[in-house]
Motif scaffolding. Structure first.
Motif, short mmCIF file in Angstrom:
data_model
loop_
_atom_site.label_atom_id
_atom_site.label_comp_id
_atom_site.label_asym_id
_atom_site.label_seq_id
_atom_site.Cartn_x
_atom_site.Cartn_y
_atom_site.Cartn_z
N VAL A 199 2.28 4.78 12.66
CA VAL A 199 0.81 5.05 11.98
C VAL A 199 0.17 6.10 12.82
O VAL A 199 -0.59 6.81 12.35
CB VAL A 199 0.00 3.57 12.05
CG1 VAL A 199 -1.39 3.86 11.71
CG2 VAL A 199 0.77 2.48 10.97
N GLU A 200 0.42 5.70 14.25
CA GLU A 200 -0.12 6.81 14.92
C GLU A 200 0.41 8.21 14.81
O GLU A 200 -0.47 9.22 14.71
CB GLU A 200 0.13 6.41 16.43
CG GLU A 200 -0.60 5.16 17.03
CD GLU A 200 -0.08 4.78 18.35
OE1 GLU A 200 -0.90 4.19 18.93
OE2 GLU A 200 1.01 5.10 18.73
N ALA A 201 1.49 8.41 14.44
CA ALA A 201 2.33 9.62 14.24
C ALA A 201 1.61 10.26 12.81
O ALA A 201 1.25 11.48 12.49
CB ALA A 201 3.71 9.62 14.06
N MET A 202 1.38 9.36 11.89
CA MET A 202 0.90 9.66 10.36
C MET A 202 -0.51 10.19 10.61
O MET A 202 -1.01 11.02 10.25
CB MET A 202 0.89 8.69 9.29
CG MET A 202 2.78 8.34 9.14
SD MET A 202 2.71 6.64 8.22
CE MET A 202 1.71 6.92 6.88
N ALA A 203 -1.29 9.37 11.52
CA ALA A 203 -2.81 9.69 11.81
C ALA A 203 -3.15 10.93 12.50
O ALA A 203 -3.63 11.89 12.08
CB ALA A 203 -3.31 8.52 12.66
N MET B 250 0.86 -1.32 -0.04
CA MET B 250 -0.03 -0.14 -0.07
C MET B 250 1.00 1.12 0.06
O MET B 250 1.82 1.35 0.81
CB MET B 250 -1.13 -0.13 1.18
CG MET B 250 -1.94 0.90 1.21
SD MET B 250 -2.91 1.04 2.80
CE MET B 250 -4.01 -0.31 2.61
N ASN B 251 0.64 2.10 -1.16
CA ASN B 251 1.59 3.41 -0.97
C ASN B 251 1.04 4.13 0.33
O ASN B 251 0.14 4.29 0.79
CB ASN B 251 1.47 3.94 -2.39
CG ASN B 251 0.00 4.54 -2.70
OD1 ASN B 251 -0.68 4.97 -1.85
ND2 ASN B 251 -0.23 4.48 -4.00
N ALA B 252 1.89 5.41 0.46
CA ALA B 252 1.54 6.32 1.36
C ALA B 252 0.20 6.78 1.13
O ALA B 252 -0.36 7.23 2.27
CB ALA B 252 2.76 7.22 1.51
N SER B 253 -0.03 7.31 0.10
CA SER B 253 -1.40 8.04 -0.25
C SER B 253 -2.42 7.32 0.15
O SER B 253 -3.20 7.83 0.80
CB SER B 253 -1.54 8.35 -1.51
OG SER B 253 -2.63 9.02 -1.93
N LYS B 254 -2.70 6.12 -0.33
CA LYS B 254 -3.99 5.03 0.14
C LYS B 254 -3.60 4.85 1.73
O LYS B 254 -4.71 4.81 2.10
CB LYS B 254 -3.25 3.72 -0.54
CG LYS B 254 -3.86 3.93 -2.18
CD LYS B 254 -3.92 2.58 -2.90
CE LYS B 254 -4.26 2.55 -4.25
NZ LYS B 254 -4.22 1.14 -4.87
N LEU B 255 -2.60 4.70 2.24
CA LEU B 255 -2.51 4.47 3.68
C LEU B 255 -2.89 5.70 4.40
O LEU B 255 -3.73 5.68 5.38
CB LEU B 255 -1.04 4.32 4.23
CG LEU B 255 -0.88 4.31 5.70
CD1 LEU B 255 -1.74 3.00 6.09
CD2 LEU B 255 0.71 4.06 5.97
N LEU B 256 -2.72 6.98 3.95
CA LEU B 256 -3.10 8.30 4.77
C LEU B 256 -4.76 8.32 4.44
O LEU B 256 -5.52 8.86 5.40
CB LEU B 256 -2.37 9.43 4.09
CG LEU B 256 -1.03 9.52 4.55
CD1 LEU B 256 -0.25 10.80 3.86
CD2 LEU B 256 -0.95 9.62 6.01
N THR B 257 -5.15 8.02 3.25
CA THR B 257 -6.64 8.09 3.03
C THR B 257 -7.45 7.15 3.87
O THR B 257 -8.31 7.41 4.55
CB THR B 257 -6.98 7.84 1.58
OG1 THR B 257 -6.30 8.73 0.86
CG2 THR B 257 -8.25 7.73 1.08
N THR B 258 -6.72 5.94 3.89
CA THR B 258 -7.32 5.01 4.94
C THR B 258 -7.43 5.39 6.19
O THR B 258 -8.32 5.33 7.04
CB THR B 258 -6.64 3.54 4.80
OG1 THR B 258 -6.84 3.22 3.48
CG2 THR B 258 -7.48 2.48 5.63
N ILE B 259 -6.49 5.97 6.75
CA ILE B 259 -6.26 6.53 8.20
C ILE B 259 -7.31 7.49 8.21
O ILE B 259 -8.02 7.81 9.33
CB ILE B 259 -4.78 7.09 8.50
CG1 ILE B 259 -3.78 5.88 8.59
CG2 ILE B 259 -4.74 7.95 9.72
CD1 ILE B 259 -2.51 6.45 8.58
N ALA B 260 -7.30 8.40 7.30
CA ALA B 260 -8.34 9.48 7.72
C ALA B 260 -9.77 9.08 7.43
O ALA B 260 -10.54 9.55 8.42
CB ALA B 260 -7.98 10.54 6.52
N ALA B 261 -9.99 8.30 6.67
CA ALA B 261 -11.33 7.56 6.81
C ALA B 261 -11.71 7.03 8.25
O ALA B 261 -12.89 6.86 8.72
CB ALA B 261 -11.46 6.44 5.65
#
Length: 106
Positions: free
Chosen positions: A79-83, A1-12
């Motif tokens: 992941v927590e930091a990115m979220a 999973m690329n970073a963009s998809k990961l961030l989108t999933t986290i945001a959702a």
């Protein structure tokens, strides 16, 4: 999973937990809860209902973060930091974020 998809999933995951008597959006708008630098919600002031909302949202967030960490081979803290970064960026003006241990309006 690329970073963009990961961030989108986290945001959702962070924004989709609002099936409570008081919704997440209501609690944020009323200044009862805010986003922390740990990637989770915090209680600013509130009733047992607000505390229950925060506990449930954070439980679901943590489960999702753990799933994303495992899937992407990174640590939970990464992941927590990115979220946290993502939720801080998406926090609406007038809602609260916790910076250096203090709640401030964005």
């Amino acid at each position: 999973m690329n970073a963009s998809k990961l961030l989108t999933t986290i945001a959702a995951a962070c924004m989709s937990f609002s099936v409570f008597a008081i919704t997440l959006d209501d609690a944020k708008s009323q200044g009862l809860v805010g986003e922390t630098a740990a990637g989770y919600l915090g209680v600013i002031k509130g009733s047992s209902e607000v505390k229950k909302l925060v506990k449930e949202v954070n439980s679901k967030r943590k489960a999702k973060y753990q799933q994303l960490a495992k899937k992407n081979g990174i640590s939970l803290s990464q992941v927590e930091a990115m979220a946290a970064k993502k939720t801080f960026a998406k926090t609406a003006p007038g809602h609260f974020v916790k910076v250096d241990g203090k709640w401030v309006k964005k």
